[in-house]
Design a protein around this motif. Structure first.
Motif, PDB file in Angstrom:
ATOM      1  N   GLU A 113      -0.377   9.482 -40.493  1.00 19.72           N
ATOM      2  CA  GLU A 113       0.741   9.925 -41.316  1.00 19.72           C
ATOM      3  C   GLU A 113       1.475   8.674 -41.790  1.00 19.72           C
ATOM      4  OE1 GLU A 113       1.302  12.977 -42.162  1.00 19.72           O
ATOM      5  OE2 GLU A 113       0.150  14.161 -40.704  1.00 19.72           O
ATOM      6  N   VAL A 114       1.363   8.381 -43.086  1.00 12.57           N
ATOM      7  CA  VAL A 114       1.887   7.127 -43.623  1.00 12.57           C
ATOM      8  C   VAL A 114       3.330   7.342 -44.081  1.00 12.57           C
ATOM      9  CG1 VAL A 114       1.456   5.218 -45.187  1.00 12.57           C
ATOM     10  CG2 VAL A 114      -0.461   6.635 -44.409  1.00 12.57           C
ATOM     11  N   ALA A 115       4.250   6.711 -43.378  1.00 11.61           N
ATOM     12  CA  ALA A 115       5.661   6.859 -43.720  1.00 11.61           C
ATOM     13  C   ALA A 115       6.023   6.016 -44.937  1.00 11.61           C
ATOM     14  CB  ALA A 115       6.535   6.466 -42.529  1.00 11.61           C
ATOM     15  N   SER A 116       5.493   4.791 -45.030  1.00 13.93           N
ATOM     16  CA  SER A 116       5.769   3.918 -46.156  1.00 13.93           C
ATOM     17  C   SER A 116       4.572   3.023 -46.416  1.00 13.93           C
ATOM     18  CB  SER A 116       7.020   3.062 -45.899  1.00 13.93           C
ATOM     19  OG  SER A 116       6.822   2.214 -44.776  1.00 13.93           O
ATOM     20  N   ALA A 117       4.457   2.555 -47.671  1.00 15.44           N
ATOM     21  CA  ALA A 117       3.350   1.675 -48.072  1.00 15.44           C
ATOM     22  C   ALA A 117       3.886   0.722 -49.125  1.00 15.44           C
ATOM     23  CB  ALA A 117       2.179   2.492 -48.611  1.00 15.44           C
ATOM     24  N   LEU A 118       4.514  -0.360 -48.661  1.00 16.38           N
ATOM     25  CA  LEU A 118       5.275  -1.232 -49.552  1.00 16.38           C
ATOM     26  C   LEU A 118       4.610  -2.595 -49.722  1.00 16.38           C
ATOM     27  CD1 LEU A 118       8.854  -0.395 -48.260  1.00 16.38           C
ATOM     28  CD2 LEU A 118       7.738   0.430 -50.349  1.00 16.38           C
ATOM     29  N   PRO A 119       4.782  -3.212 -50.895  1.00 17.09           N
ATOM     30  CA  PRO A 119       4.204  -4.543 -51.114  1.00 17.09           C
ATOM     31  C   PRO A 119       4.869  -5.577 -50.217  1.00 17.09           C
ATOM     32  CG  PRO A 119       5.652  -3.936 -52.935  1.00 17.09           C
ATOM     33  CD  PRO A 119       5.508  -2.717 -52.081  1.00 17.09           C
ATOM     34  N   THR A 120       4.065  -6.527 -49.744  1.00 15.99           N
ATOM     35  CA  THR A 120       4.599  -7.581 -48.879  1.00 15.99           C
ATOM     36  C   THR A 120       5.055  -8.790 -49.676  1.00 15.99           C
ATOM     37  OG1 THR A 120       2.479  -8.701 -48.575  1.00 15.99           O
ATOM     38  CG2 THR A 120       2.978  -6.871 -47.082  1.00 15.99           C
ATOM     39  N   GLY A 121       4.582  -8.917 -50.920  1.00 19.14           N
ATOM     40  CA  GLY A 121       4.863 -10.104 -51.693  1.00 19.14           C
ATOM     41  C   GLY A 121       3.976 -11.275 -51.324  1.00 19.14           C
ATOM     42  N   GLN A 122       2.970 -11.022 -50.497  1.00 24.30           N
ATOM     43  CA  GLN A 122       2.073 -12.071 -50.036  1.00 24.30           C
ATOM     44  C   GLN A 122       0.626 -11.702 -50.358  1.00 24.30           C
ATOM     45  OE1 GLN A 122       3.005 -12.353 -45.858  1.00 24.30           O
ATOM     46  NE2 GLN A 122       4.820 -13.611 -46.222  1.00 24.30           N
ATOM     47  N   LYS A 134       3.124   1.674 -42.829  1.00 29.82           N
ATOM     48  CA  LYS A 134       3.721   2.007 -41.542  1.00 29.82           C
ATOM     49  C   LYS A 134       3.684   3.510 -41.346  1.00 29.82           C
ATOM     50  CE  LYS A 134       6.941  -1.881 -41.123  1.00 29.82           C
ATOM     51  NZ  LYS A 134       8.361  -2.266 -40.902  1.00 29.82           N
ATOM     52  N   GLY A 135       3.376   3.934 -40.126  1.00 25.37           N
ATOM     53  CA  GLY A 135       3.337   5.361 -39.848  1.00 25.37           C
ATOM     54  C   GLY A 135       2.922   5.640 -38.425  1.00 25.37           C
ATOM     55  N   GLU A 136       2.363   6.826 -38.214  1.00 24.62           N
ATOM     56  CA  GLU A 136       1.939   7.257 -36.886  1.00 24.62           C
ATOM     57  C   GLU A 136       0.494   7.725 -36.933  1.00 24.62           C
ATOM     58  OE1 GLU A 136       4.827  10.169 -35.542  1.00 24.62           O
ATOM     59  OE2 GLU A 136       5.937   8.563 -34.523  1.00 24.62           O
ATOM     60  N   PHE A 137      -0.273   7.254 -35.960  1.00 24.70           N
ATOM     61  CA  PHE A 137      -1.701   7.560 -35.877  1.00 24.70           C
ATOM     62  C   PHE A 137      -1.918   8.508 -34.707  1.00 24.70           C
ATOM     63  CE2 PHE A 137      -6.089   6.089 -34.514  1.00 24.70           C
ATOM     64  CZ  PHE A 137      -6.760   6.699 -35.569  1.00 24.70           C
ATOM     65  N   THR A 143      -0.327  10.497 -30.112  1.00 21.72           N
ATOM     66  CA  THR A 143       0.238   9.892 -31.306  1.00 21.72           C
ATOM     67  C   THR A 143       0.917   8.575 -30.952  1.00 21.72           C
ATOM     68  OG1 THR A 143       0.609  12.073 -32.312  1.00 21.72           O
ATOM     69  CG2 THR A 143       1.836  10.225 -33.232  1.00 21.72           C
ATOM     70  N   ARG A 144       0.615   7.536 -31.732  1.00 25.82           N
ATOM     71  CA  ARG A 144       1.187   6.220 -31.506  1.00 25.82           C
ATOM     72  C   ARG A 144       1.598   5.616 -32.855  1.00 25.82           C
ATOM     73  NH1 ARG A 144       0.968   8.177 -27.257  1.00 25.82           N
ATOM     74  NH2 ARG A 144      -0.172   7.510 -25.375  1.00 25.82           N
ATOM     75  N   PRO A 145       2.651   4.765 -32.899  1.00 25.62           N
ATOM     76  CA  PRO A 145       3.012   4.079 -34.143  1.00 25.62           C
ATOM     77  C   PRO A 145       1.915   3.106 -34.553  1.00 25.62           C
ATOM     78  CG  PRO A 145       4.275   3.209 -32.286  1.00 25.62           C
ATOM     79  CD  PRO A 145       3.537   4.408 -31.773  1.00 25.62           C
ATOM     80  N   LEU A 146       1.746   2.925 -35.854  1.00 25.39           N
ATOM     81  CA  LEU A 146       0.688   2.052 -36.355  1.00 25.39           C
ATOM     82  C   LEU A 146       1.125   1.395 -37.661  1.00 25.39           C
ATOM     83  CD1 LEU A 146      -2.265   1.014 -36.182  1.00 25.39           C
ATOM     84  CD2 LEU A 146      -2.948   3.042 -37.473  1.00 25.39           C
TER      85      LEU A 146
END
Length: 213
Positions: A113-122, A134-137, A143-146
């Motif tokens: 479950e993808v909470a956010s998917a943001l550019p890193t600028g790198q 970032k999300g939960e797998f 279920t664990r954060p990932l």
């Protein structure tokens, strides 16, 4: 549709849809003792990924019943040069999918479950722009954060997304396979690779993503 290269018309899909025919998941399974290293190939079920979203960025659904050990594509992708005979593959698949390890009859899917998917600028190792997911797998009922860092490019109208992450089987209630009192087995840590083709959305400016023809 030429599934091996991610070809096809993104317009046939809704924005953020993952193209299931071409997208793959690969797993590198290391050995312990006198065991063997393995590459596993798997598919996704209906999935979405909204690159650039700061919330509700999608869901990746792993088809655990599709996990197939030591295909030529999997071994090549994870860097294993040798091949595996069909008899060994059948035995490994039976053990891997069985109740003692993945238990796919009870847990036929895993989810990210993808909470956010943001550019890193790198840029990543290949010089391509990266996004942080970032999300939960959820695997095997746990279920664990990932967090995953993925490289992005454009390929024939698709966003080609590649990233990897490591989990420990024991963190998800899975006992790594072993026999002969532990003399032969697989490592607890698994390296999981995603190689996905995603239909673009308005969240990502095409001019910001390199194009590969």
């Amino acid at each position: 549709m030429a599934t091996s290269t991610g070809e096809g018309q993104p317009s046939r899909y809704k924005p953020a849809d993952v193209q299931l025919e071409a997208s793959r998941v690969y797993v590198f399974v290391d050995k312990t003792g006198l065991g063997h290293q393995h590459g596993v190939e798997a598919r996704l079920l209906q999935s979405t990924l909204v690159l650039g979203a700061d919330k509700d960025a999608g869901r990746l659904v792993f088809d655990m019943t599709s996990f197939d050990a030591d295909t030529a594509a999997a071994r090549r992708y994870v860097g294993l040069a040798s091949t595996t005979d069909e008899g060994t593959r059948r035995s490994v698949n039976q053990n891997m999918r069985g109740a003692a390890v993945l238990d796919v009859a009870r847990y036929p899917t895993a989810r990210y479950e993808v909470a956010s998917a943001l550019p890193t600028g790198q840029s990543g190792p290949s010089g391509l722009p990266t996004y942080q997911l970032k999300g939960e797998f959820t695997l095997h009922g746990k279920t664990r954060p990932l967090t995953i860092t993925a490289e992005i490019e454009q390929t024939r109208g698709w966003l080609h997304v590649r990233g990897n992450f490591t989990i420990r089987q024991t963190a998800f209630g899975i006992t790594p396979y072993s026999k002969a009192f532990g003399a032969i087995g697989v490592a607890d840590a698994l390296r999981i690779y995603g190689d996905l083709y995603v239909a673009p959305t308005h969240h990502v400016a095409s001019a910001d993503i390199p194009v590969r023809q």
